[in-house]
Scaffold this motif. Structure first.
Motif, PDB file in Angstrom:
ATOM      1  N   VAL A 361      36.569  36.164  31.485  1.00 41.26           N
ATOM      2  CA  VAL A 361      35.246  36.675  31.408  1.00 41.26           C
ATOM      3  C   VAL A 361      34.939  37.846  31.713  1.00 41.26           C
ATOM      4  O   VAL A 361      33.913  38.383  31.221  1.00 41.26           O
ATOM      5  CB  VAL A 361      34.552  35.543  32.562  1.00 41.26           C
ATOM      6  N   CYS A 362      35.907  38.549  32.117  1.00 38.84           N
ATOM      7  CA  CYS A 362      35.573  40.172  32.335  1.00 38.84           C
ATOM      8  C   CYS A 362      36.571  40.929  31.490  1.00 38.84           C
ATOM      9  O   CYS A 362      36.548  42.384  31.779  1.00 38.84           O
ATOM     10  CB  CYS A 362      35.814  40.457  33.843  1.00 38.84           C
ATOM     11  N   ASP A 363      37.143  40.362  30.270  1.00 37.78           N
ATOM     12  CA  ASP A 363      37.792  41.292  29.666  1.00 37.78           C
ATOM     13  C   ASP A 363      37.082  42.682  28.789  1.00 37.78           C
ATOM     14  O   ASP A 363      38.030  43.151  28.379  1.00 37.78           O
ATOM     15  CB  ASP A 363      38.492  40.389  28.494  1.00 37.78           C
ATOM     16  N   ARG A 364      35.702  42.379  28.825  1.00 36.19           N
ATOM     17  CA  ARG A 364      35.280  43.318  27.808  1.00 36.19           C
ATOM     18  C   ARG A 364      34.155  44.130  28.764  1.00 36.19           C
ATOM     19  O   ARG A 364      33.353  44.653  28.229  1.00 36.19           O
ATOM     20  CB  ARG A 364      34.337  42.689  26.801  1.00 36.19           C
ATOM     21  N   VAL A 365      34.429  44.313  30.168  1.00 42.40           N
ATOM     22  CA  VAL A 365      33.517  44.894  31.017  1.00 42.40           C
ATOM     23  C   VAL A 365      34.310  45.515  32.188  1.00 42.40           C
ATOM     24  O   VAL A 365      35.675  45.118  32.158  1.00 42.40           O
ATOM     25  CB  VAL A 365      32.502  44.079  31.666  1.00 42.40           C
ATOM     26  N   PRO A 366      34.169  46.885  32.394  1.00 44.22           N
ATOM     27  CA  PRO A 366      34.689  47.333  33.659  1.00 44.22           C
ATOM     28  C   PRO A 366      35.384  46.512  34.648  1.00 44.22           C
ATOM     29  O   PRO A 366      34.439  45.806  35.061  1.00 44.22           O
ATOM     30  CB  PRO A 366      33.954  48.796  33.934  1.00 44.22           C
ATOM     31  N   SER A 367      36.605  46.677  35.091  1.00 43.94           N
ATOM     32  CA  SER A 367      37.115  45.717  36.192  1.00 43.94           C
ATOM     33  C   SER A 367      38.017  46.394  36.987  1.00 43.94           C
ATOM     34  O   SER A 367      38.469  47.621  36.675  1.00 43.94           O
ATOM     35  CB  SER A 367      37.525  44.623  35.711  1.00 43.94           C
ATOM     36  N   ALA A 368      38.144  46.000  38.348  1.00 46.79           N
ATOM     37  CA  ALA A 368      39.172  46.749  39.199  1.00 46.79           C
ATOM     38  C   ALA A 368      39.796  45.491  39.939  1.00 46.79           C
ATOM     39  O   ALA A 368      39.131  44.366  40.373  1.00 46.79           O
ATOM     40  CB  ALA A 368      38.337  47.595  40.111  1.00 46.79           C
ATOM     41  N   SER A 369      40.993  45.569  40.641  1.00 51.42           N
ATOM     42  CA  SER A 369      41.676  44.617  41.233  1.00 51.42           C
ATOM     43  C   SER A 369      41.998  45.344  42.485  1.00 51.42           C
ATOM     44  O   SER A 369      42.439  46.286  42.509  1.00 51.42           O
ATOM     45  CB  SER A 369      43.008  44.137  40.599  1.00 51.42           C
ATOM     46  N   THR A 370      42.007  44.329  43.652  1.00 48.34           N
ATOM     47  CA  THR A 370      42.304  45.312  44.988  1.00 48.34           C
ATOM     48  C   THR A 370      43.758  44.920  45.357  1.00 48.34           C
ATOM     49  O   THR A 370      44.211  45.177  46.362  1.00 48.34           O
ATOM     50  CB  THR A 370      41.357  44.233  45.922  1.00 48.34           C
TER      51      THR A 370
END
Length: 579
Positions: A361-370
């Motif tokens: 669901v977040c493949d096309r928006v900026p994302s970050a992983s902790t």
């Protein structure tokens, strides 16, 4: 002096000595060394159908279906039917596939049976396409949580020992037309046994499967084979390229005189039971900080909210879709989701993940992983607690496109939450309010009280996280009109009726796997902006809602106008300005 020919030991190509017995000679042609492949298949299929199906036999015993002569007939018929079906699959392989595939395929089936048997017996789960998807999408932390000596012992006994026997066994592979004909006859025989055994017990079996549909997902390892086929099948269901969604989206004019853009944090909870929140009437005070926020008149909790699925892989894509649970399962194509529509409307979107990913669901928006970069004070070994998602959040928001930030920002924080079975790993020491905790990943080793203690401590920590999000949003009030919405993806079983974890098929899953918390906090500035007040929302806080409302309620909260928005599913519409 030489031993008689019938008593000599045969030596295979690998050099291993194979000692024949009278029993094994029945399966072999005395003129040729080695076992016939169909004989090998029959032995191992009977092994998997009997010992590998302890979870099935246990479930039938608990239902009282194995009592008396009828119960014995049911067990024998079902066991032979399962073995014959497995034999049919392997016979098809030996009929058409290269002969060297026999041992690898049988080994794979043994491993599937062993792992399936352990997890079904230990946690009361069943295996279907959704559960297999969960297994394929799991991360290192979740795998580590599941490792236990019981798992190793089960796999060794059910898979390693028979696989060792299989790989040491000399198998002869007859060639030519007669061999193919014999293989075809074996295939017909397996089919006949399967049909005959099932036919004898059909009346009892049909009633059982109709009234207890979860039993079909316990037939091991056919359940895993079927699930793999479902996942691999390139059917017309949601086939083809991803379709755009809500490209007409735009922002409605705001009512706020401050002209500040909105900053909305969507906290995507993980494995949270609505009934274990003190805010929702739980006898334990697991949410003191949220209850204080509610007393301040800024927060409302919906106490009758229900999930789209019983696992992250099922619920998250569904809740970020406009279709709703039933239509999502029957969809013909995949489309963009909620976050894409928000971007189409011009908003800046950010996904921050402390879990095993966003399920697309977040493949096309900026994302970050902790994960992967431990932050001092927030991480304990390989485990980072959920508050780490707030670390550096302002800098992550500042890195988003300025033009989009000027219209508003939506941040999704994806929790690790109360993900099991290692509940004790999900909360720091200072939040362990209830004890003693279950410290084992083999939950059957713990009392239900200790399991609940460990789980409730994850809710205590979630209470802290949500309150921290609210406090952080309050520090941003000079620049933004702020709001928070928290919704969990699914619930959890804590040993009720010997069922643990989550992921059962929706139709048979207990309510605790589907009843989820849904909490909304609105700042005074956001209330003025939207006209929505917690006091107004409180009037419908006990109404039955579901993840079907999520997509449309977020759009309504942010004032996004688009043809895919359905006002009837917007929880906040009745309280919005001009409603």
């Amino acid at each position: 002096m030489h031993a008689p020919e019938s008593r000599r030991s045969a030596r295979g190509q690998s050099g291993h000595v194979i000692l024949p017995s009278r029993w094994s000679m029945r399966w072999r042609n005395p003129s040729q060394p080695g076992w016939h492949p169909q004989a090998v298949s029959a032995v191992l299929c009977l092994w998997m159908a009997s010992v590998g199906n302890l979870a099935l036999w246990q479930a039938l015993h608990q239902l009282g279906s194995l009592q008396g002569t009828a119960g014995l007939r049911l067990a024998l018929g079902l066991g032979l039917g399962i073995a014959a079906l497995l034999g049919t699959l392997v016979s098809l392989l030996t009929l058409w596939a290269p002969r060297w595939l026999l041992k690898p395929v049988l080994t794979l089936l043994l491993l599937m049976a062993a792992f399936g048997s352990y997890f079904m017996q230990s946690y009361g789960i069943v295996i279907d396409a959704t559960m297999l998807t969960n297994a394929l999408q799991t991360d290192v932390r979740e795998v580590t949580d599941l490792l236990h000596w019981r798992l190793a012992l089960t796999v060794f006994g059910l898979a390693v020992v028979p696989a060792w026997w299989l790989w040491r066994l000399q198998v002869r592979y007859p060639q030519g037309f007669k061999a193919r004909l014999k293989n075809a006859l074996f295939l017909i025989a397996f089919i006949a046994v399967s049909v005959g055994a099932t036919g004898i017990i059909f009346q009892n079996l049909a009633g059982l499967m109709r009234n207890h549909t979860q039993l079909r997902y316990l037939i091991n390892p056919l359940n895993s084979v079927y699930a793999m086929g479902r996942l691999a099948k390139p059917s017309g269901n949601h086939a083809g390229p991803l379709q755009p969604l809500g490209e007409d989206a735009k922002l409605a004019a705001a009512n706020s005189p401050s002209a500040r853009p909105p900053l909305v944090v969507l906290v995507l909870g993980e494995t949270a039971r609505s009934g274990n929140f003190g805010l929702n009437g739980y006898t334990r005070n697991t949410t003191p900080l949220l209850q204080a926020q509610a007393r301040n008149g800024l927060m409302v909790s919906y106490t009758n909210a229900w999930s789209c699925g019983t696992s992250t892989a099922a619920s998250v894509p569904c809740m970020f879709s406009p279709l709703g649970r039933e239509a999502y399962g029957a969809r013909d194509t995949d489309t963009e989701g909620l976050l894409d529509v928000l971007q189409h409307a011009g908003l800046a979107v950010l996904w921050v993940d402390n879990q095993a990913g966003c399920k697309g669901v977040c493949d096309r928006v900026p994302s970050a992983s902790t994960t992967g970069v431990p932050v001092p004070g927030f991480c304990d070994g390989n485990e980072c607690f959920d508050a780490v998602m707030l670390h550096g959040l302002e800098q992550r928001i500042a890195a988003l496109p300025a033009a989009a930030r000027a219209k508003g920002v939506v941040v999704v924080l994806h929790q690790m939450g109360g993900h099991g079975p290692a509940y004790s790993h999900r909360s720091p020491a200072e939040f362990k309010k209830f004890g003693p905790e279950c410290l084992s990943s083999a939950l059957q080793e713990c009392s239900q009280e200790n399991i609940t203690n460990a789980y409730d401590n994850t809710i205590v920590y979630t209470d802290f996280l949500l309150n921290s999000v609210v406090q952080w949003l309050q520090t941003q009030s000079g620049q933004w009109d702020t709001a928070m919405q928290y919704v969990a993806d699914h619930g959890e079983s804590l040993g009720e009726n010997n069922i643990y974890l989550h992921g059962l098929p929706y139709a048979v899953a207990p309510d605790v796997q589907k009843h989820v918390p849904w909490i909304t906090w609105l700042s005074p500035a956001f209330t003025q902006r939207s006209g929505i007040t917690p006091a107004c929302l409180q009037h419908n806080a006990a109404a039955r809602i579901s993840h079907d409302n999520f997509f449309h309620s977020v759009l309504g909260l942010l004032g996004v106008q688009t043809a895919v928005y359905r006002p009837a599913l917007d929880l906040y519409r009745g309280c919005a300005a001009g409603a």
